[in-house]
Design a protein around this motif. Structure first.
Motif, mmCIF file in Angstrom:
data_model
loop_
_atom_site.group_PDB
_atom_site.id
_atom_site.type_symbol
_atom_site.label_atom_id
_atom_site.label_comp_id
_atom_site.label_asym_id
_atom_site.label_seq_id
_atom_site.Cartn_x
_atom_site.Cartn_y
_atom_site.Cartn_z
ATOM 1 N N ALA A 156 0.829 -1.207 0.000
ATOM 2 C CA ALA A 156 0.000 0.000 0.000
ATOM 3 C C ALA A 156 0.862 1.256 0.000
ATOM 4 O O ALA A 156 0.570 2.234 -0.698
ATOM 5 C CB ALA A 156 -0.937 -0.003 1.204
ATOM 6 N N ALA A 157 1.948 1.235 0.782
ATOM 7 C CA ALA A 157 2.854 2.386 0.819
ATOM 8 C C ALA A 157 3.528 2.617 -0.518
ATOM 9 O O ALA A 157 3.934 3.745 -0.842
ATOM 10 C CB ALA A 157 3.904 2.184 1.907
ATOM 11 N N LEU A 158 3.631 1.574 -1.320
ATOM 12 C CA LEU A 158 4.253 1.667 -2.637
ATOM 13 C C LEU A 158 3.241 1.955 -3.743
ATOM 14 O O LEU A 158 3.582 1.905 -4.926
ATOM 15 C CB LEU A 158 5.008 0.364 -2.945
ATOM 16 N N GLY A 159 1.998 2.242 -3.363
ATOM 17 C CA GLY A 159 1.007 2.674 -4.343
ATOM 18 C C GLY A 159 0.006 1.641 -4.786
ATOM 19 O O GLY A 159 -0.831 1.925 -5.652
ATOM 20 N N PHE A 160 0.035 0.446 -4.213
ATOM 21 C CA PHE A 160 -0.939 -0.576 -4.565
ATOM 22 C C PHE A 160 -2.300 -0.215 -3.958
ATOM 23 O O PHE A 160 -2.379 0.345 -2.866
ATOM 24 C CB PHE A 160 -0.520 -1.944 -4.028
ATOM 25 N N SER A 161 -3.366 -0.565 -4.670
ATOM 26 C CA SER A 161 -4.718 -0.412 -4.146
ATOM 27 C C SER A 161 -5.137 -1.743 -3.535
ATOM 28 O O SER A 161 -5.204 -2.766 -4.232
ATOM 29 C CB SER A 161 -5.689 -0.018 -5.259
ATOM 30 N N ILE A 162 -5.415 -1.734 -2.241
ATOM 31 C CA ILE A 162 -5.743 -2.954 -1.508
ATOM 32 C C ILE A 162 -7.059 -2.712 -0.788
ATOM 33 O O ILE A 162 -7.127 -1.879 0.134
ATOM 34 C CB ILE A 162 -4.616 -3.301 -0.525
ATOM 35 N N THR A 163 -8.102 -3.408 -1.203
ATOM 36 C CA THR A 163 -9.451 -3.085 -0.728
ATOM 37 C C THR A 163 -10.242 -4.323 -0.338
ATOM 38 O O THR A 163 -9.923 -5.452 -0.724
ATOM 39 C CB THR A 163 -10.233 -2.327 -1.813
ATOM 40 N N ASP A 164 -11.328 -4.066 0.422
ATOM 41 C CA ASP A 164 -12.265 -5.123 0.758
ATOM 42 C C ASP A 164 -13.388 -5.159 -0.273
ATOM 43 O O ASP A 164 -13.340 -4.450 -1.291
ATOM 44 C CB ASP A 164 -12.798 -4.933 2.182
ATOM 45 N N GLU A 165 -14.431 -5.957 -0.019
ATOM 46 C CA GLU A 165 -15.527 -6.107 -0.979
ATOM 47 C C GLU A 165 -16.268 -4.795 -1.238
ATOM 48 O O GLU A 165 -16.790 -4.570 -2.330
ATOM 49 C CB GLU A 165 -16.518 -7.165 -0.479
ATOM 50 N N ALA A 166 -16.282 -3.903 -0.247
ATOM 51 C CA ALA A 166 -16.983 -2.622 -0.396
ATOM 52 C C ALA A 166 -16.100 -1.538 -1.016
ATOM 53 O O ALA A 166 -16.556 -0.408 -1.202
ATOM 54 C CB ALA A 166 -17.494 -2.154 0.967
#
Length: 371
Positions: A143-153
């Motif tokens: 996430a700190a490197l710019g990845f989008s990490i999300t839950d179902e919502a």
């Protein structure tokens, strides 16, 4: 008098690699031995200290600890190679025992150090991943490197085991550009299963049995997503469980590769040539046990020494020694404990250097009596 090679690992939370090696070497020199010193790093505590001792330039960078408190942590530059120690940003020693909770602790701070190194021209990053306080599958780092990490919502779901347990999607970034990432690790554990990140390392980082179950399920979900999105199978990959899954995340999502940390630094320090002519190796760290067999530094240095000096004696000094038969089979002949009386772990750590110096002096005296 015999020539002795001294190559100690750090005693976590008590004695640095350099201080431990210097203290043991001094004890042997005082007993009349010739001594060769190799500062041992395996990717855990003391890795950046060793890099600095090799002539690296130390730069302190603003980042965050495992609970997102602002801190500064070092990046050590060996030319265009940046050496980063996860323990200095996401390490268990940065928080109190009461604060250790892998459902909350995150690798975000480590990710910021990697980002800084990339943005400042590193062509190679050596990321040491020992001593972490986390079991987040590396999600905070990503996430700190710019990845989008999300839950179902669609909500952010990267912080700690809680985020891992809600994980639904990972959308990749391309942060590494032309930078090669080497993950220096002292363990070979896979991501999942009985020897995986959650059951083996989770309890050390504050996980209850219920947390271990949640962490295992979250890591399995991450492994399934990784296989689907990247075509890389982390489930049973050796070393993928390092630092609570950071090893696997670095390989699959950042294009990194895993290297035994101790081997990497022994090569940097020309270990084999310096071991020639030595008849005794003295190594060790805070605790020697069955986990040591899984590629930790004392065993690796003992095995490397044995190749150079097949008839040599290998001795490990440690605060606590267990599972002696397993570790002896892996390459260490003799064990010496630093404790000279019953004491608490806290007392042993607070007096670690004095106890180590005393044990080393006794060992040196004993070996000096050998005809």
């Amino acid at each position: 008098m015999a020539k002795v090679l001294v190559s100690m690992n750090a005693f976590k939370g008590s004695i640095s690699t350099k201080a431990a090696t210097d203290a043991v070497a001094l004890a042997f020199e005082g007993a009349g031995f010739q001594v060769e010193k190799v500062y041992l790093a395996d990717g855990g505590d003391g890795t950046t200290d060793v890099a600095a001792a090799l002539g690296g330039r130390v730069e302190f960078v603003s980042t965050f600890d495992p609970l997102m408190h602002p801190i500064e942590a070092p990046v050590v530059w060996l030319g265009q190679t940046a050496v980063i120690e996860m323990a200095r940003a996401s390490g268990w020693a940065l928080i109190t025992a009461e604060e250790r909770n892998p459902m909350l602790t995150t690798t975000w701070g480590t990710g910021l150090l990697v980002k800084h190194a990339v943005e400042h021209g590193a062509d190679r990053i050596i990321l040491g991943v020992g001593g972490s306080a986390t079991v987040d599958g590396g999600l905070g780092m990503l996430a700190a490197l710019g990845f989008s990490i999300t839950d179902e919502a669609g909500n952010a779901s990267w912080r700690g085991g809680e985020g891992l347990s809600r994980l639904a999607r990972v959308v990749a970034s391309s942060p590494m550009k032309q930078t090669r990432l080497v993950v220096a690790s002292d363990v070979t554990n896979p991501l999942l299963g009985l020897t995986g990140a959650a059951p083996v390392f989770g309890p050390q980082k504050g996980a209850t049995p219920d947390m271990v179950t949640l962490l295992e399920k979250g890591l399995e979900r991450l492994a399934d997503i990784t296989l689907q999105m990247r075509g890389v199978r982390l489930h049973d990959m050796p070393g993928a469980g390092a630092a609570g899954g950071v090893g696997g995340a670095a390989v699959a999502w950042l294009g990194g590769h895993l290297e035994p940390g101790a081997e990497l630094f022994m090569d940097l320090e020309n270990f084999d040539a310096r071991a020639v002519g030595c008849t005794v190796l003295v190594t060790g760290e805070g605790s020697i046990d069955a986990q040591t067999v899984y590629g930790k530094a004392p065993v690796r240095v003992a095995q490397r020494f044995r190749k150079v000096s097949p008839e040599g004696l290998t001795v490990a000094i440690a605060g606590a020694v267990r599972d002696r038969a397993q570790v002896r089979e892996a390459g260490i002949d003799v064990f010496v404990t630093t404790l000279d009386r019953p004491m608490s772990e806290r007392e042993a750590m607070e007096n670690g250097l004095a106890l180590l110096t005393q044990a080393a002096a006794e060992l040196a005296h004993l070996l000096s009596l050998k005809p």
